[in-house]
Design a protein around this motif. Structure first.
Motif, PDB file in Angstrom:
ATOM      1  N   ALA A 247       0.833  -1.199   0.000  1.00 23.08           N
ATOM      2  CA  ALA A 247       0.000   0.000   0.000  1.00 23.08           C
ATOM      3  C   ALA A 247       0.869   1.252   0.000  1.00 23.08           C
ATOM      4  O   ALA A 247       0.594   2.216  -0.726  1.00 23.08           O
ATOM      5  N   ASN A 248       1.933   1.237   0.795  1.00 24.98           N
ATOM      6  CA  ASN A 248       2.849   2.370   0.844  1.00 24.98           C
ATOM      7  C   ASN A 248       3.545   2.559  -0.500  1.00 24.98           C
ATOM      8  O   ASN A 248       3.680   3.682  -0.989  1.00 24.98           O
ATOM      9  N   ASP A 249       3.981   1.456  -1.099  1.00 30.79           N
ATOM     10  CA  ASP A 249       4.629   1.524  -2.410  1.00 30.79           C
ATOM     11  C   ASP A 249       3.683   2.115  -3.456  1.00 30.79           C
ATOM     12  O   ASP A 249       4.100   2.896  -4.317  1.00 30.79           O
ATOM     13  N   ALA A 250       2.402   1.735  -3.385  1.00 34.78           N
ATOM     14  CA  ALA A 250       1.412   2.261  -4.326  1.00 34.78           C
ATOM     15  C   ALA A 250       1.220   3.759  -4.132  1.00 34.78           C
ATOM     16  O   ALA A 250       1.111   4.511  -5.109  1.00 34.78           O
ATOM     17  N   LEU A 251       1.194   4.216  -2.886  1.00 28.81           N
ATOM     18  CA  LEU A 251       1.061   5.648  -2.613  1.00 28.81           C
ATOM     19  C   LEU A 251       2.267   6.419  -3.124  1.00 28.81           C
ATOM     20  O   LEU A 251       2.132   7.507  -3.693  1.00 28.81           O
ATOM     21  N   VAL A 252       3.445   5.853  -2.927  1.00 28.68           N
ATOM     22  CA  VAL A 252       4.668   6.503  -3.409  1.00 28.68           C
ATOM     23  C   VAL A 252       4.647   6.567  -4.936  1.00 28.68           C
ATOM     24  O   VAL A 252       4.955   7.608  -5.525  1.00 28.68           O
ATOM     25  N   ALA A 253       4.281   5.473  -5.587  1.00 28.76           N
ATOM     26  CA  ALA A 253       4.227   5.448  -7.056  1.00 28.76           C
ATOM     27  C   ALA A 253       3.241   6.489  -7.572  1.00 28.76           C
ATOM     28  O   ALA A 253       3.514   7.186  -8.558  1.00 28.76           O
ATOM     29  N   ASP A 254       2.096   6.632  -6.897  1.00 34.09           N
ATOM     30  CA  ASP A 254       1.101   7.631  -7.293  1.00 34.09           C
ATOM     31  C   ASP A 254       1.661   9.042  -7.124  1.00 34.09           C
ATOM     32  O   ASP A 254       1.480   9.898  -7.993  1.00 34.09           O
ATOM     33  N   ALA A 255       2.349   9.283  -6.015  1.00 34.84           N
ATOM     34  CA  ALA A 255       2.933  10.606  -5.771  1.00 34.84           C
ATOM     35  C   ALA A 255       3.998  10.941  -6.812  1.00 34.84           C
ATOM     36  O   ALA A 255       4.075  12.072  -7.295  1.00 34.84           O
TER      37      ALA A 255
ATOM     38  N   GLY B 208       5.607  13.886 -11.712  1.00 32.32           N
ATOM     39  CA  GLY B 208       6.022  13.906 -13.118  1.00 32.32           C
ATOM     40  C   GLY B 208       5.061  14.683 -13.993  1.00 32.32           C
ATOM     41  O   GLY B 208       5.473  15.457 -14.862  1.00 32.32           O
ATOM     42  N   GLN B 209       3.771  14.505 -13.748  1.00 31.32           N
ATOM     43  CA  GLN B 209       2.763  15.247 -14.513  1.00 31.32           C
ATOM     44  C   GLN B 209       2.872  16.739 -14.234  1.00 31.32           C
ATOM     45  O   GLN B 209       2.775  17.566 -15.150  1.00 31.32           O
ATOM     46  N   MET B 210       3.080  17.088 -12.962  1.00 30.18           N
ATOM     47  CA  MET B 210       3.245  18.488 -12.602  1.00 30.18           C
ATOM     48  C   MET B 210       4.471  19.075 -13.291  1.00 30.18           C
ATOM     49  O   MET B 210       4.411  20.151 -13.871  1.00 30.18           O
ATOM     50  N   PHE B 211       5.581  18.338 -13.274  1.00 31.66           N
ATOM     51  CA  PHE B 211       6.820  18.817 -13.885  1.00 31.66           C
ATOM     52  C   PHE B 211       6.633  19.057 -15.378  1.00 31.66           C
ATOM     53  O   PHE B 211       7.103  20.051 -15.920  1.00 31.66           O
ATOM     54  N   ASP B 212       5.909  18.161 -16.044  1.00 29.43           N
ATOM     55  CA  ASP B 212       5.679  18.297 -17.482  1.00 29.43           C
ATOM     56  C   ASP B 212       4.851  19.533 -17.827  1.00 29.43           C
ATOM     57  O   ASP B 212       4.950  20.051 -18.940  1.00 29.43           O
ATOM     58  N   MET B 213       4.047  20.024 -16.882  1.00 25.97           N
ATOM     59  CA  MET B 213       3.214  21.201 -17.129  1.00 25.97           C
ATOM     60  C   MET B 213       3.966  22.512 -16.910  1.00 25.97           C
ATOM     61  O   MET B 213       3.486  23.571 -17.283  1.00 25.97           O
ATOM     62  N   LEU B 214       5.146  22.434 -16.314  1.00 22.61           N
ATOM     63  CA  LEU B 214       5.927  23.642 -16.068  1.00 22.61           C
ATOM     64  C   LEU B 214       6.558  24.154 -17.357  1.00 22.61           C
ATOM     65  O   LEU B 214       6.873  23.378 -18.257  1.00 22.61           O
TER      66      LEU B 214
ATOM     67  N   ARG C 123       2.410  19.747  -4.547  1.00 23.15           N
ATOM     68  CA  ARG C 123       1.028  19.993  -4.133  1.00 23.15           C
ATOM     69  C   ARG C 123       0.487  21.282  -4.744  1.00 23.15           C
ATOM     70  O   ARG C 123      -0.616  21.307  -5.293  1.00 23.15           O
ATOM     71  N   LEU C 124       1.262  22.345  -4.665  1.00 21.42           N
ATOM     72  CA  LEU C 124       0.797  23.632  -5.183  1.00 21.42           C
ATOM     73  C   LEU C 124       0.697  23.638  -6.699  1.00 21.42           C
ATOM     74  O   LEU C 124      -0.312  24.059  -7.269  1.00 21.42           O
ATOM     75  N   ARG C 125       1.746  23.175  -7.343  1.00 19.58           N
ATOM     76  CA  ARG C 125       1.786  23.233  -8.799  1.00 19.58           C
ATOM     77  C   ARG C 125       0.865  22.225  -9.471  1.00 19.58           C
ATOM     78  O   ARG C 125       0.598  22.330 -10.656  1.00 19.58           O
ATOM     79  N   SER C 126       0.350  21.260  -8.716  1.00 16.69           N
ATOM     80  CA  SER C 126      -0.585  20.283  -9.275  1.00 16.69           C
ATOM     81  C   SER C 126      -2.018  20.804  -9.284  1.00 16.69           C
ATOM     82  O   SER C 126      -2.890  20.194  -9.877  1.00 16.69           O
ATOM     83  N   THR C 127      -2.260  21.922  -8.628  1.00 18.65           N
ATOM     84  CA  THR C 127      -3.583  22.537  -8.582  1.00 18.65           C
ATOM     85  C   THR C 127      -3.631  23.637  -9.639  1.00 18.65           C
ATOM     86  O   THR C 127      -2.928  24.637  -9.516  1.00 18.65           O
ATOM     87  N   PRO C 128      -4.448  23.449 -10.694  1.00 14.48           N
ATOM     88  CA  PRO C 128      -4.445  24.410 -11.807  1.00 14.48           C
ATOM     89  C   PRO C 128      -4.665  25.866 -11.381  1.00 14.48           C
ATOM     90  O   PRO C 128      -3.998  26.769 -11.896  1.00 14.48           O
TER      91      PRO C 128
END
Length: 102
Positions: A7-15, A20-26, A66-71
């Motif tokens: 469960a912890n590994d899944a949470l880390v993978a999701d984070a 990565g998605q946030m970084f790509d939007m920068l 957290r901040l940059r993931s919120t449009p």
């Protein structure tokens, strides 16, 4: 215990995926700035061995993702004045988050 680890590994993978998605939007400039800020704490740790630099790095990256993931917050950050603050005139992260939420 093993299911807790999975469960912890899944949470880390999701984070990591969200980061990565946030970084790509920068923009390229924002990516460069983020990298330089991250590397500054890494270099400080490398020179001093002070674990507090790594703690600061971890907290900084968490808040950034957290901040940059919120449009809405991402747009507010882009619309904010770009006048740089002087060296050593840091702003408290909690104050920034509070201001952005208002």
């Amino acid at each position: 215990m093993e299911s807790r680890q999975k469960a912890n590994d899944a949470l880390v993978a999701d984070a990591v995926q969200r980061a990565g998605q946030m970084f790509d939007m920068l923009t390229a400039g924002e990516q460069r700035s983020l990298f330089l800020n991250i590397y500054e704490d890494i270099a400080k740790y490398s020179r001093t061995g002070d674990i507090d630099h790594l703690k600061k790095l971890a907290e900084s990256v968490e808040v950034t993702v957290r901040l940059r993931s919120t449009p809405e917050i991402q747009q507010a950050l882009r619309d904010a004045p770009t006048t740089p603050i002087g060296r050593g005139e840091g702003v408290d992260v909690d104050d920034v988050v509070k201001t952005l939420r208002e």
